[in-house]
Design a protein around this motif. Structure first.
Motif, short mmCIF file in Angstrom:
data_model
loop_
_atom_site.label_atom_id
_atom_site.label_comp_id
_atom_site.label_asym_id
_atom_site.label_seq_id
_atom_site.Cartn_x
_atom_site.Cartn_y
_atom_site.Cartn_z
N TYR A 90 5.15 -5.00 7.68
CA TYR A 90 5.74 -4.53 6.45
C TYR A 90 5.29 -3.10 6.18
CZ TYR A 90 7.02 -9.37 5.56
OH TYR A 90 7.56 -10.63 5.66
N LEU A 91 6.18 -2.34 5.56
CA LEU A 91 5.92 -0.92 5.32
C LEU A 91 4.71 -0.71 4.41
CD1 LEU A 91 6.84 2.02 5.63
CD2 LEU A 91 8.42 1.64 3.73
N MET A 92 4.63 -1.48 3.33
CA MET A 92 3.56 -1.33 2.35
C MET A 92 2.61 -2.53 2.38
SD MET A 92 4.04 1.55 0.61
CE MET A 92 5.34 2.75 0.31
N ASP A 93 1.37 -2.30 1.97
CA ASP A 93 0.38 -3.37 1.94
C ASP A 93 0.69 -4.39 0.85
OD1 ASP A 93 -0.83 -1.96 3.93
OD2 ASP A 93 -2.65 -1.46 2.80
N GLU A 94 0.04 -5.54 0.95
CA GLU A 94 0.30 -6.64 0.02
C GLU A 94 0.01 -6.29 -1.44
OE1 GLU A 94 1.26 -7.74 3.50
OE2 GLU A 94 -0.84 -7.15 3.21
N PRO A 95 -1.10 -5.64 -1.79
CA PRO A 95 -1.35 -5.37 -3.21
C PRO A 95 -0.21 -4.61 -3.89
CG PRO A 95 -3.35 -4.98 -1.96
CD PRO A 95 -2.25 -5.22 -0.95
N VAL A 96 0.42 -3.69 -3.17
CA VAL A 96 1.53 -2.93 -3.74
C VAL A 96 2.73 -3.84 -3.95
CG1 VAL A 96 3.13 -1.01 -3.35
CG2 VAL A 96 0.73 -0.81 -2.65
N ARG A 97 3.08 -4.63 -2.96
CA ARG A 97 4.25 -5.50 -3.06
C ARG A 97 4.03 -6.62 -4.08
NH1 ARG A 97 5.64 -8.15 1.61
NH2 ARG A 97 3.56 -7.94 2.49
N GLY A 157 -1.71 7.38 1.79
CA GLY A 157 -1.45 7.08 3.20
C GLY A 157 -1.49 5.60 3.50
N ALA A 158 -1.27 4.76 2.46
CA ALA A 158 -1.35 3.30 2.62
C ALA A 158 0.02 2.73 2.97
CB ALA A 158 -1.90 2.68 1.34
N PHE A 159 0.57 3.19 4.09
CA PHE A 159 1.84 2.68 4.58
C PHE A 159 1.82 2.77 6.10
CE2 PHE A 159 2.33 7.22 3.84
CZ PHE A 159 2.95 7.66 4.99
#
Length: 393
Positions: free
Chosen positions: A47-54, A234-236
């Motif tokens: 996934y493009l973004m980490d779990e906390p963001v989603r 840079g968390a992607f």
């Protein structure tokens, strides 16, 4: 209490997802539980973004509880993906499974799910495979031959997932009631947005061209701020970093290790080994692997499974409920969970051998994905990550 379950990826969370959650509230559902794919995408890769963001994007848009659909299942084919999601939401006590569909008719989708389990369809499917047809094409033709008009239902990606959800409900004797909802705006893979709605695939393509600013007007404002912050940090997932990390892992595997990867059969393990000797990037590897019989997403999933060492010994279904986030009042739903439930993966790993195996597989995915970010992360994030807990309703 009416409780709706949603099986989702939210990669990224966009206006169509918010519309679905709003619709469920309007229909009178008091709780919404999301089984969210973790690390590994159903299309293959990460996934493009980490779990906390989603997770936070979903909670701020109206979800009450977000549980993990662990990487071995979120990164699997539609059948395993759907079965895992149904299993988790049933264990969480949901009474309804809501999902978007191009054919929002529960009776048709349930009927098609029953048809797919018929011996006659299996015979026709095998005949198609023996002629060199892809699995999807052979199944669609078999369904059309047995029930004219139903094969067309299997042309659309959301319908395909919806049928797999219905099939899992039937096989697991789950009390979940399927609730297909009409899709709003652009469909999967469409090249243009429509009235503020865009497919996740279009948004991901825009991200690599324009960054998160290309998502303005197509994702909820609160989610856009989360994405902007992740982008600055840079968390992607960075495509070049992912290519290097995954290829490095694959080049270190012996042929017997490739042969043990789940789904690598019919000589695919030999094809993968040969292609690995030539490929200079992950994209090139997938291009070399491609054949008409095996669709690109399946091959991409196989590559990820090989890099993570996922074999056939993994539990068939998720053995626990790992809570990624929620609103405080909704956590009471977990008291009646039919599976071990916790916000701590380390605690869940101690609940039995199957839980330990699923936790190890999850940690492996987190650790490899951490090297694929624009700003790499350390090992152990699967165990050290904190749940996103909101106090208010």
């Amino acid at each position: 209490m009416k409780t709706a379950g949603v099986i989702a990826e939210y990669d990224p969370f966009h206006n169509g997802h918010r519309h679905q959650l709003d619709r469920l509230r309007q229909m009178g559902f008091e709780r919404i539980v999301v089984a969210l794919g973790t690390v590994c995408a159903q299309r293959g890769g990460f996934y493009l973004m980490d779990e906390p963001v989603r997770v936070r994007a979903a909670l701020e848009a109206g979800a009450d509880l977000v549980i993990s659909l662990p990487p071995p299942y979120s990164g699997a084919g539609a059948e395993a993906f759907g079965a895992a999601g149904v299993h988790l939401l049933t264990a969480a006590g949901c009474d309804t499974l809501a999902f978007g569909a191009e054919t929002p008719d529960a009776d048709t989708l349930l009927g098609l799910a029953a048809l797919l389990d018929e011996p006659e369809l299996d015979r026709l499917l095998r005949e198609g495979l023996s002629r060199g047809e892809s699995y999807a094409a052979a199944r669609q033709k078999a369904a059309e031959q047995l029930r004219p008009g139903w094969g067309k239902v299997l042309e659309s990606p959301n319908n395909i997932l919806g049928v797999e959800y219905c099939k899992a409900i039937r096989r697991q004797h789950s009390p979940l009631r399927p609730l297909p909802l009409p899709r709003e705006g652009a469909g999967h893979g469409q090249a243009e947005a429509q009235n503020g709605f865009a497919s996740a695939s279009l948004l991901r393509a825009r991200f690599y061209q324009e960054g998160v600013e290309g998502w303005q007007g197509l994702v909820p404002p609160s989610a856009l701020e989360l994405y902007r912050q992740a982008f600055r940090q840079g968390a992607f997932v960075d495509r070049q970093a992912e290519s290097l990390a995954v290829l490095s892992r694959l080049r270190g595997l012996e042929p017997q290790q490739l042969a043990a990867v789940r789904g690598l059969s019919e000589g695919l393990e030999h094809r993968l080994a040969a292609c690995l000797r030539r490929a200079l990037s992950l994209g090139e590897l997938c291009a070399l692997l491609y054949t008409r019989r095996y669709p690109a997403p399946r091959l991409r999933r196989l590559v990820t499974d090989a890099a993570l060492g996922y074999g056939a010994a993994l539990p068939a279904l998720p053995p626990y409920l790992h809570v990624l986030g929620g609103r405080q009042p909704a956590l009471s739903l977990l008291k009646q969970s039919a599976l071990p439930a916790s916000t701590s993966l380390a605690r869940l790993a101690k609940a039995g051998p199957e839980c330990a195996a699923a936790a190890r597989a999850t940690a492996a995915a987190f650790d490899l994905r951490a090297l694929c970010r624009r700003s790499p992360g350390p090992m152990g994030e699967a165990y050290t990550g904190k749940p996103i807990l909101l106090q208010k309703e």
